[in-house]
Design an enzyme around this catalytic site. Structure first.
Site, PDB file in Angstrom:
ATOM      1  N   GLN A  64      18.826 -27.357  -3.994  1.00 28.55           N
ATOM      2  CA  GLN A  64      17.664 -26.494  -3.951  1.00 28.55           C
ATOM      3  C   GLN A  64      16.472 -27.122  -4.672  1.00 28.55           C
ATOM      4  O   GLN A  64      16.632 -27.987  -5.516  1.00 28.55           O
ATOM      5  CB  GLN A  64      17.985 -25.145  -4.641  1.00 28.55           C
ATOM      6  N   ASP A  97      25.383 -12.197  -7.220  1.00 28.71           N
ATOM      7  CA  ASP A  97      23.990 -12.434  -7.624  1.00 28.71           C
ATOM      8  C   ASP A  97      23.549 -13.730  -6.974  1.00 28.71           C
ATOM      9  O   ASP A  97      23.351 -14.757  -7.622  1.00 28.71           O
ATOM     10  CB  ASP A  97      23.883 -12.508  -9.152  1.00 28.71           C
TER      11      ASP A  97
END
Length: 314
Positions: free
Chosen positions: A35, A159
């Site tokens: 990422q 999450d």
């Protein structure tokens, strides 16, 4: 062009819609194997964590998201002792779970070492959580880690970043993952909860209704709830599920908040939680009508990718 006019960060919410933040500065930018990561100092929301160009949390209002994600499941459980967090690299979910006096162990499993290190360094609000003796931090694919573990948990939390095409986590939203791995790692009367993406009047069909419908295929009791998160510029959704009834009344929830939690919650109480499960007519009907089920072969991906910080002059 005025050099003193602000620099802005743009996030594409849809093909014809952008959300912009005036910046004081870019505190840090980096890249991991998985990422792109940035920490921005915004004029309106304070420090903002951005992953793959999409807002993840903002200093001023991240408590809304994290209180809604963590506390309802722990409060609805009769005696939560162990928590497994899939993702959660910024540490805020672990921070909230560790507020519960009954908790003996929190496992936070995030795939991205760079994100975790980044957040430990720059998000000082979670310093105590990262160093807490009850926290077991694991850097690994949560799917593989859960599958390989012999232990079970009272609460499992998703999450996760939104399911983005090419991203690392869309498989953790699939029916096969819920049925064949996750459910097997829940204790008797265990509860699963996950973030479920934007749930606004115009955005709820992107992934929210599909995640809800997929979880309904795997669990007997499923509840969707929402809250407005100002820095997300939208209403956000969560889904909670179990194979046993788990919902408690507002008064009982307030009582458990008082008895079980160290410190004060800023957003959540019993009445707020119960009202959050009441959807408007359009979203309610969409939840009923949804037929899509997440599979590895047929996922849904959320629209848009941020453009990073760029100068936009008045």
């Amino acid at each position: 062009m005025d050099r003193d006019s602000p620099v802005w960060f743009e996030e594409i919410l849809d093909a014809d819609l952008k959300w912009s933040f005036a910046l004081n500065s870019v505190l840090h930018k980096g890249n991991s194997f998985y990422q792109d990561i940035a920490l921005l100092d915004t004029k309106h929301f304070g420090k903002v964590l951005v992953i793959d160009g999409k807002m993840q949390s903002a200093e001023k209002d991240e408590f809304v998201y994290h209180e809604c994600l963590i506390h309802p499941a722990l409060l609805c459980h009769s005696d939560p002792r162990t928590v497994f967090i899939m993702g959660g690299g910024e540490g805020s979910s672990a921070r909230e779970a560790l507020k519960h006096k009954s908790i003996e162990r929190v496992v936070m499993c995030d795939i991205d070492q760079e994100v975790v290190d980044f957040c430990r360094t720059y998000l000082t609000v979670n310093e105590k959580a990262f160093s807490h003796q009850k926290l077991d931090l694991v850097i690994k694919d949560a799917k593989a880690d859960l599958q390989e573990r012999n232990e079970k948990f009272d609460i499992i939390v998703g999450d996760l970043t939104d399911p983005v095409e090419g991203g690392p986590c869309y498989q953790l939203y699939t029916k096969s993952f819920y049925e064949e791995i996750l459910k097997l790692k829940l204790n008797e009367r265990g509860i699963f909860v996950t973030q479920a993406g934007p749930a606004g009047i115009f955005t709820h069909k992107e992934v929210f209704t599909s995640i809800y419908n997929t979880i309904k295929q795997a669990f007997k009791y499923v509840m969707a709830y929402t809250a407005h998160v100002p820095s997300f510029a939208d209403t956000w959704g969560w889904v909670m599920a179990s194979d046993h009834p788990f919902l408690i009344g507002a008064e009982e929830m307030d009582k458990r908040i008082e008895q079980r939690i160290d410190g004060e919650l800023l957003y959540l109480n019993g009445a707020t939680f119960h009202s959050s499960a009441t959807m408007n007519k359009t979203v309610s009907q969409s939840l009923l009508d949804e037929t899509h089920v997440y599979t590895e072969e047929n996922p849904r991906f959320i629209d848009g990718h941020g453009l990073g910080s760029r100068a936009i002059r008045d």
